[in-house]
Motif scaffolding. Structure first.
Motif, PDB file in Angstrom:
ATOM      1  N   VAL A   1       0.904  -1.155   0.109  1.00  0.00           N
ATOM      2  CA  VAL A   1       0.025   0.070   0.020  1.00  0.00           C
ATOM      3  C   VAL A   1       0.877   1.192  -0.088  1.00  0.00           C
ATOM      4  O   VAL A   1       1.883   1.482   0.834  1.00  0.00           O
ATOM      5  N   CYS A   2       0.621   2.127  -0.903  1.00  0.00           N
ATOM      6  CA  CYS A   2       1.581   3.470  -1.065  1.00  0.00           C
ATOM      7  C   CYS A   2       0.535   4.499  -0.812  1.00  0.00           C
ATOM      8  O   CYS A   2      -0.492   4.885  -1.484  1.00  0.00           O
ATOM      9  N   TYR A   3       0.710   5.332  -0.044  1.00  0.00           N
ATOM     10  CA  TYR A   3       0.025   6.578   0.223  1.00  0.00           C
ATOM     11  C   TYR A   3       0.776   7.933   0.195  1.00  0.00           C
ATOM     12  O   TYR A   3       2.194   7.917   0.286  1.00  0.00           O
ATOM     13  N   GLY A   4       0.510   9.086  -0.119  1.00  0.00           N
ATOM     14  CA  GLY A   4       0.930  10.213  -0.383  1.00  0.00           C
ATOM     15  C   GLY A   4       2.424  10.429  -1.099  1.00  0.00           C
ATOM     16  O   GLY A   4       3.109  11.096  -1.060  1.00  0.00           O
TER      17      GLY A   4
ATOM     18  N   THR B   1       2.269  -6.928   4.765  1.00  0.00           N
ATOM     19  CA  THR B   1       1.892  -5.699   3.771  1.00  0.00           C
ATOM     20  C   THR B   1       3.275  -4.806   3.871  1.00  0.00           C
ATOM     21  O   THR B   1       3.415  -4.064   5.101  1.00  0.00           O
ATOM     22  N   LEU B   2       3.611  -4.123   2.767  1.00  0.00           N
ATOM     23  CA  LEU B   2       4.783  -3.351   2.935  1.00  0.00           C
ATOM     24  C   LEU B   2       3.850  -1.949   2.599  1.00  0.00           C
ATOM     25  O   LEU B   2       3.008  -1.650   1.446  1.00  0.00           O
ATOM     26  N   PHE B   3       4.115  -1.019   3.298  1.00  0.00           N
ATOM     27  CA  PHE B   3       3.496   0.155   3.380  1.00  0.00           C
ATOM     28  C   PHE B   3       4.630   1.225   2.984  1.00  0.00           C
ATOM     29  O   PHE B   3       5.855   1.464   3.760  1.00  0.00           O
ATOM     30  N   TYR B   4       4.234   1.827   1.998  1.00  0.00           N
ATOM     31  CA  TYR B   4       5.262   2.913   1.440  1.00  0.00           C
ATOM     32  C   TYR B   4       4.765   4.366   1.361  1.00  0.00           C
ATOM     33  O   TYR B   4       3.781   4.651   0.974  1.00  0.00           O
ATOM     34  N   LEU B   5       5.338   5.006   2.365  1.00  0.00           N
ATOM     35  CA  LEU B   5       5.018   6.381   2.850  1.00  0.00           C
ATOM     36  C   LEU B   5       6.025   7.350   2.778  1.00  0.00           C
ATOM     37  O   LEU B   5       6.774   7.378   3.935  1.00  0.00           O
ATOM     38  N   MET B   6       6.516   7.917   1.781  1.00  0.00           N
ATOM     39  CA  MET B   6       7.609   8.984   1.675  1.00  0.00           C
ATOM     40  C   MET B   6       7.343  10.297   1.857  1.00  0.00           C
ATOM     41  O   MET B   6       6.379  11.134   1.268  1.00  0.00           O
ATOM     42  N   HIS B   7       7.882  10.792   2.871  1.00  0.00           N
ATOM     43  CA  HIS B   7       7.622  12.201   3.330  1.00  0.00           C
ATOM     44  C   HIS B   7       6.447  12.613   3.552  1.00  0.00           C
ATOM     45  O   HIS B   7       5.887  13.525   3.043  1.00  0.00           O
ATOM     46  N   CYS B   8       5.684  11.670   4.210  1.00  0.00           N
ATOM     47  CA  CYS B   8       4.034  12.036   4.432  1.00  0.00           C
ATOM     48  C   CYS B   8       3.924  12.469   5.824  1.00  0.00           C
ATOM     49  O   CYS B   8       4.797  12.542   6.715  1.00  0.00           O
TER      50      CYS B   8
END
Length: 283
Positions: A88-91, A159-166
């Protein structure tokens, strides 16, 4: 920064200057009709190829693979066993106009490939995405979410959560939703380190507003990922964060009982866009 032909370089921050989360301004000026889908896809794939040749990518690959392998039979990151993982990728931001966001998207694609996570099993969301950008993500094979989850996604499998500079609230919401001995170990997070977040915030306010990040500091393993100086505004302060089950099992049951949902009533700058209620107001 230029995105129109010449070599792109990221200007370095002043020493001691804090990195800010991505802008919260939502712009939909780049419509599907205006955005050249094929050209944008090609540009992203070119960026993937560029990052693949970087020395620091190999260190990211090793760090991410080590975290993912703990959830797989025999610790194997090769082959079909990895299909049980999802992402899951946010932001991510507006990658068609922002060079940093495009590089972060390219890194996401590299991580999915390294972890053998099917593209369709990676869900992405950002309220800043234009209709054209959603079409690009679909063309790449990713799944675009239609609702703003505010980071409140329950991990029912590794689950890999990918939140870069969020924004910090996005991390805090994610931790709250998974605040249990069963779910936290399923969370593999690639994003900004929790210690860095606390260091840049008044401690009293941080503990008041971001309870779950505060408590997670003593529960998680945080492994910093390298960042070359020319990409400091793209990948700085990034870490792989995991939650070993052994440490969680030793805590009293009261740690996990009825965790209250974050409200952020004292936050003047929440750093995330909240979803709208049926009345049209922000939550």
């Amino acid at each position: 920064m230029s995105d129109t032909g010449g070599e792109w370089q990221v200007a370095q921050r002043r020493k001691g200057a804090a990195r800010k989360s991505k802008s919260l301004q939502v712009s939909h000026t780049c419509s599907q009709e205006e955005l050249d889908i094929e050209k944008t896809v090609r540009r992203i794939r070119d960026t993937v190829s560029e990052l693949r040749c970087e020395d620091f990518w190999q260190q990211w690959k090793v760090g991410a693979s080590a975290a993912l392998s703990k959830h797989l039979p025999n610790g194997d990151t090769e082959g079909r066993q990895c299909e049980q993982l999802e992402c899951v990728c946010y932001g991510l931001g507006s990658f068609s106009s922002c060079v940093s966001a495009r590089f972060q998207l390219a890194m996401l694609l590299l991580l999915l490939d390294a972890g053998h996570i099917p593209l369709k099993d990676c869900s992405v969301y950002d309220p800043a995405f234009s209709s054209g950008e959603k079409a690009v993500l679909g063309e790449l094979g990713l799944t675009v979410l239609t609702e703003n989850e505010e980071g409140k996604r329950l991990a029912t499998k590794p689950t890999l959560f990918y939140l870069m500079h969020c924004g910090k609230a996005l991390y805090n919401n994610l931790l709250w939703k998974n605040w249990s001995v069963r779910c936290l170990p399923l969370v593999i997070l690639i994003g900004n380190g929790f210690n860095d977040m606390m260091d840049r915030t008044v401690e009293r306010e941080f503990k008041r507003d971001y309870r779950y990040i505060t408590e997670a500091l003593s529960l998680c393993e945080e492994r910093p990922l390298p960042c070359p100086s020319r990409l400091i505004d793209v990948f700085s302060d990034t870490a792989v964060i995991t939650f070993p089950s052994g440490g969680l099992d030793r805590l009293p049951q009261s740690t996990w009982e009825e965790p209250p949902e974050p409200q952020y009533t004292h936050c003047s700058d929440l750093e995330i866009i909240q979803r709208e209620t049926q009345s049209g107001c922000r939550r």
